[in-house]
Write a protein that holds these residues in place. Sequence first.
Motif, PDB file in Angstrom:
ATOM      1  N   LEU A  22       0.597  -1.025  -0.300  1.00 60.64           N
ATOM      2  CA  LEU A  22       0.105  -0.493  -0.201  1.00 60.64           C
ATOM      3  C   LEU A  22       1.218   0.887  -0.181  1.00 60.64           C
ATOM      4  CD1 LEU A  22      -2.841  -0.984   2.091  1.00 60.64           C
ATOM      5  CD2 LEU A  22      -2.798  -1.098   0.101  1.00 60.64           C
ATOM      6  N   ALA A  23       0.470   2.267  -1.126  1.00 60.30           N
ATOM      7  CA  ALA A  23       0.918   3.727  -0.796  1.00 60.30           C
ATOM      8  C   ALA A  23       0.480   4.406   0.331  1.00 60.30           C
ATOM      9  CB  ALA A  23       1.096   3.791  -2.071  1.00 60.30           C
ATOM     10  N   VAL A  24      -0.908   3.958  -0.268  1.00 64.32           N
ATOM     11  CA  VAL A  24      -1.573   5.159   0.557  1.00 64.32           C
ATOM     12  C   VAL A  24      -3.263   3.501   1.199  1.00 64.32           C
ATOM     13  CG1 VAL A  24      -3.551   7.187   0.992  1.00 64.32           C
ATOM     14  CG2 VAL A  24      -1.682   7.246  -0.292  1.00 64.32           C
ATOM     15  N   PHE A  25      -2.906   4.325   3.428  1.00 62.13           N
ATOM     16  CA  PHE A  25      -4.534   3.752   3.878  1.00 62.13           C
ATOM     17  C   PHE A  25      -4.880   4.709   4.892  1.00 62.13           C
ATOM     18  CE2 PHE A  25      -5.888   1.551   6.902  1.00 62.13           C
ATOM     19  CZ  PHE A  25      -7.427   0.312   5.994  1.00 62.13           C
ATOM     20  N   ALA A  26      -5.911   5.229   4.915  1.00 67.20           N
ATOM     21  CA  ALA A  26      -6.397   6.493   5.511  1.00 67.20           C
ATOM     22  C   ALA A  26      -7.915   5.061   6.043  1.00 67.20           C
ATOM     23  CB  ALA A  26      -6.505   6.814   4.879  1.00 67.20           C
ATOM     24  N   GLY A  27      -8.415   5.834   6.580  1.00 65.83           N
ATOM     25  CA  GLY A  27      -9.503   5.114   7.407  1.00 65.83           C
ATOM     26  C   GLY A  27     -10.405   6.058   8.079  1.00 65.83           C
ATOM     27  N   SER A  28     -11.863   6.321   8.568  1.00 61.83           N
ATOM     28  CA  SER A  28     -12.606   6.760   9.206  1.00 61.83           C
ATOM     29  C   SER A  28     -13.788   5.705   9.716  1.00 61.83           C
ATOM     30  CB  SER A  28     -13.420   8.268   8.495  1.00 61.83           C
ATOM     31  OG  SER A  28     -14.491   7.722   7.431  1.00 61.83           O
ATOM     32  N   TRP A  29     -13.939   5.759  11.315  1.00 57.63           N
ATOM     33  CA  TRP A  29     -14.956   5.321  11.226  1.00 57.63           C
ATOM     34  C   TRP A  29     -16.483   6.775  12.187  1.00 57.63           C
ATOM     35  CZ3 TRP A  29     -13.289   0.447  14.748  1.00 57.63           C
ATOM     36  CH2 TRP A  29     -12.400  -0.831  13.935  1.00 57.63           C
ATOM     37  N   ALA A  30     -17.163   6.685  11.292  1.00 62.45           N
ATOM     38  CA  ALA A  30     -18.361   7.378  12.126  1.00 62.45           C
ATOM     39  C   ALA A  30     -19.730   6.667  13.258  1.00 62.45           C
ATOM     40  CB  ALA A  30     -19.166   8.229  10.993  1.00 62.45           C
ATOM     41  N   PHE A  31     -19.888   7.673  13.922  1.00 58.92           N
ATOM     42  CA  PHE A  31     -21.378   6.722  14.633  1.00 58.92           C
ATOM     43  C   PHE A  31     -22.261   7.815  14.244  1.00 58.92           C
ATOM     44  CE2 PHE A  31     -17.403   5.673  16.102  1.00 58.92           C
ATOM     45  CZ  PHE A  31     -17.737   3.799  15.356  1.00 58.92           C
ATOM     46  N   LEU A  32     -23.088   8.248  13.780  1.00 60.23           N
ATOM     47  CA  LEU A  32     -24.693   9.060  13.044  1.00 60.23           C
ATOM     48  C   LEU A  32     -25.488   8.849  13.735  1.00 60.23           C
ATOM     49  CD1 LEU A  32     -23.072   9.115   9.605  1.00 60.23           C
ATOM     50  CD2 LEU A  32     -22.641  10.680  11.596  1.00 60.23           C
ATOM     51  N   PRO A  33     -26.338   9.506  14.755  1.00 62.45           N
ATOM     52  CA  PRO A  33     -27.480   9.549  15.470  1.00 62.45           C
ATOM     53  C   PRO A  33     -28.409   9.434  14.649  1.00 62.45           C
ATOM     54  CG  PRO A  33     -26.256  11.530  16.118  1.00 62.45           C
ATOM     55  CD  PRO A  33     -25.026  10.696  15.244  1.00 62.45           C
ATOM     56  N   LYS A  34     -29.871   8.385  14.808  1.00 63.90           N
ATOM     57  CA  LYS A  34     -30.616   8.297  13.217  1.00 63.90           C
ATOM     58  C   LYS A  34     -32.064   8.678  14.167  1.00 63.90           C
ATOM     59  CE  LYS A  34     -28.073   8.372   9.720  1.00 63.90           C
ATOM     60  NZ  LYS A  34     -28.480   9.292   9.674  1.00 63.90           N
ATOM     61  N   GLY A  35     -32.004   8.377  15.825  1.00 63.94           N
ATOM     62  CA  GLY A  35     -33.135   8.185  16.442  1.00 63.94           C
ATOM     63  C   GLY A  35     -33.613   7.473  16.903  1.00 63.94           C
ATOM     64  N   ASP A  36     -34.506   7.139  17.420  1.00 58.72           N
ATOM     65  CA  ASP A  36     -35.306   5.722  18.071  1.00 58.72           C
ATOM     66  C   ASP A  36     -34.148   4.705  18.624  1.00 58.72           C
ATOM     67  OD1 ASP A  36     -37.764   7.203  17.642  1.00 58.72           O
ATOM     68  OD2 ASP A  36     -38.550   5.861  15.841  1.00 58.72           O
ATOM     69  N   GLY A  37     -33.562   5.164  19.119  1.00 59.76           N
ATOM     70  CA  GLY A  37     -32.251   4.223  19.577  1.00 59.76           C
ATOM     71  C   GLY A  37     -31.267   3.907  18.408  1.00 59.76           C
ATOM     72  N   MET A  38     -31.285   4.335  17.709  1.00 59.82           N
ATOM     73  CA  MET A  38     -30.130   3.739  15.995  1.00 59.82           C
ATOM     74  C   MET A  38     -29.486   4.840  15.966  1.00 59.82           C
ATOM     75  SD  MET A  38     -31.551   0.741  15.631  1.00 59.82           S
ATOM     76  CE  MET A  38     -30.795  -0.044  14.036  1.00 59.82           C
ATOM     77  N   ILE A  39     -28.326   4.665  15.446  1.00 55.26           N
ATOM     78  CA  ILE A  39     -27.172   4.761  15.125  1.00 55.26           C
ATOM     79  C   ILE A  39     -26.629   4.221  13.724  1.00 55.26           C
ATOM     80  CG2 ILE A  39     -26.203   5.806  17.233  1.00 55.26           C
ATOM     81  CD1 ILE A  39     -23.528   3.722  17.042  1.00 55.26           C
ATOM     82  N   GLU A  40     -26.421   4.894  12.748  1.00 57.48           N
ATOM     83  CA  GLU A  40     -25.669   4.804  11.370  1.00 57.48           C
ATOM     84  C   GLU A  40     -24.031   4.248  11.460  1.00 57.48           C
ATOM     85  OE1 GLU A  40     -24.592   6.186   7.062  1.00 57.48           O
ATOM     86  OE2 GLU A  40     -26.380   7.068   8.222  1.00 57.48           O
ATOM     87  N   VAL A  41     -23.839   2.949  11.433  1.00 61.36           N
ATOM     88  CA  VAL A  41     -22.084   3.008  11.756  1.00 61.36           C
ATOM     89  C   VAL A  41     -21.630   2.996  10.567  1.00 61.36           C
ATOM     90  CG1 VAL A  41     -19.888   1.582  12.703  1.00 61.36           C
ATOM     91  CG2 VAL A  41     -22.817   1.865  13.978  1.00 61.36           C
ATOM     92  N   ARG A  42     -20.608   3.568  10.008  1.00 59.38           N
ATOM     93  CA  ARG A  42     -19.734   3.936   8.518  1.00 59.38           C
ATOM     94  C   ARG A  42     -18.332   3.595   8.671  1.00 59.38           C
ATOM     95  NH1 ARG A  42     -20.739   9.051   6.601  1.00 59.38           N
ATOM     96  NH2 ARG A  42     -19.302   9.865   7.469  1.00 59.38           N
ATOM     97  N   PHE A  43     -17.760   2.446   7.727  1.00 57.31           N
ATOM     98  CA  PHE A  43     -16.760   2.259   7.866  1.00 57.31           C
ATOM     99  C   PHE A  43     -15.993   2.793   6.026  1.00 57.31           C
ATOM    100  CE2 PHE A  43     -16.337  -1.830  11.024  1.00 57.31           C
ATOM    101  CZ  PHE A  43     -16.299  -1.145  12.239  1.00 57.31           C
ATOM    102  N   ARG A  44     -15.258   3.461   6.451  1.00 50.79           N
ATOM    103  CA  ARG A  44     -14.375   4.648   4.765  1.00 50.79           C
ATOM    104  C   ARG A  44     -12.820   4.004   5.154  1.00 50.79           C
ATOM    105  NH1 ARG A  44     -16.745   8.093   1.450  1.00 50.79           N
ATOM    106  NH2 ARG A  44     -15.128   9.013   0.624  1.00 50.79           N
ATOM    107  N   TYR A  45     -12.609   3.512   3.959  1.00 49.23           N
ATOM    108  CA  TYR A  45     -11.868   2.881   3.999  1.00 49.23           C
ATOM    109  C   TYR A  45     -10.725   3.881   2.494  1.00 49.23           C
ATOM    110  CZ  TYR A  45     -11.324   0.539   7.660  1.00 49.23           C
ATOM    111  OH  TYR A  45     -11.717  -0.356   9.162  1.00 49.23           O
ATOM    112  N   GLN A  46      -9.734   4.637   2.889  1.00 48.67           N
ATOM    113  CA  GLN A  46      -8.869   4.674   1.233  1.00 48.67           C
ATOM    114  C   GLN A  46      -7.609   3.967   1.459  1.00 48.67           C
ATOM    115  OE1 GLN A  46      -7.722   8.954   0.609  1.00 48.67           O
ATOM    116  NE2 GLN A  46      -6.434   8.261  -0.765  1.00 48.67           N
ATOM    117  N   VAL A  47      -7.810   3.056  -0.159  1.00 48.92           N
ATOM    118  CA  VAL A  47      -6.749   2.378  -0.143  1.00 48.92           C
ATOM    119  C   VAL A  47      -6.269   2.341  -1.458  1.00 48.92           C
ATOM    120  CG1 VAL A  47      -6.310   0.212  -0.216  1.00 48.92           C
ATOM    121  CG2 VAL A  47      -8.188   0.580   0.846  1.00 48.92           C
TER     122      VAL A  47
END
Length: 144
Positions: A83-108
């Motif tokens: 790998l020349a580049v590897f980066a990533g983010s993990w996001a935890f976004l509230p959606k209401g009613d006790g739910m969240i959206e979890v997003r794993f995003r990577y640049q490879v």
Amino acid sequence: MAIVEQRAWVRSSQAAAFEASQDYAKRRDWDPFSRRLETLPAEDGQRITRVTAWHGASMDVAFVAWFPPERAAIRMVSRSRLLAVFAGSWAFLPKGDGMIEVRFRYQVTPHAYCAWLAPLMLVYFRWETRRRLAALKRYLETGG
């Protein structure tokens, strides 16, 4: 450069999800990818972590964003043969009613000399990302 992204809706609080992802003792309980997570001495004030995968490969990453309980982001700071580049983010976004959206995003991005491996790398990273996200969802929704 390729982007790998997976999302899931999870019944959890933002804080609990962030903590499960960033507390390395808790992460051992759910993360099928990470065999070992080791905090290294800080360089230039950066938080550096050595991540060793289940298959034995490792990389050092630095946190480039830290916004509890919403997101954390890293970039590779060690050298990699593939790998020349590897980066990533993990996001935890509230959606209401006790739910969240979890997003794993990577640049490879592979090195130019192994660009022919890019399609296989993407298949692997997509599989691994789906697997990790499913494991975190199970952990959080079963009272982990």
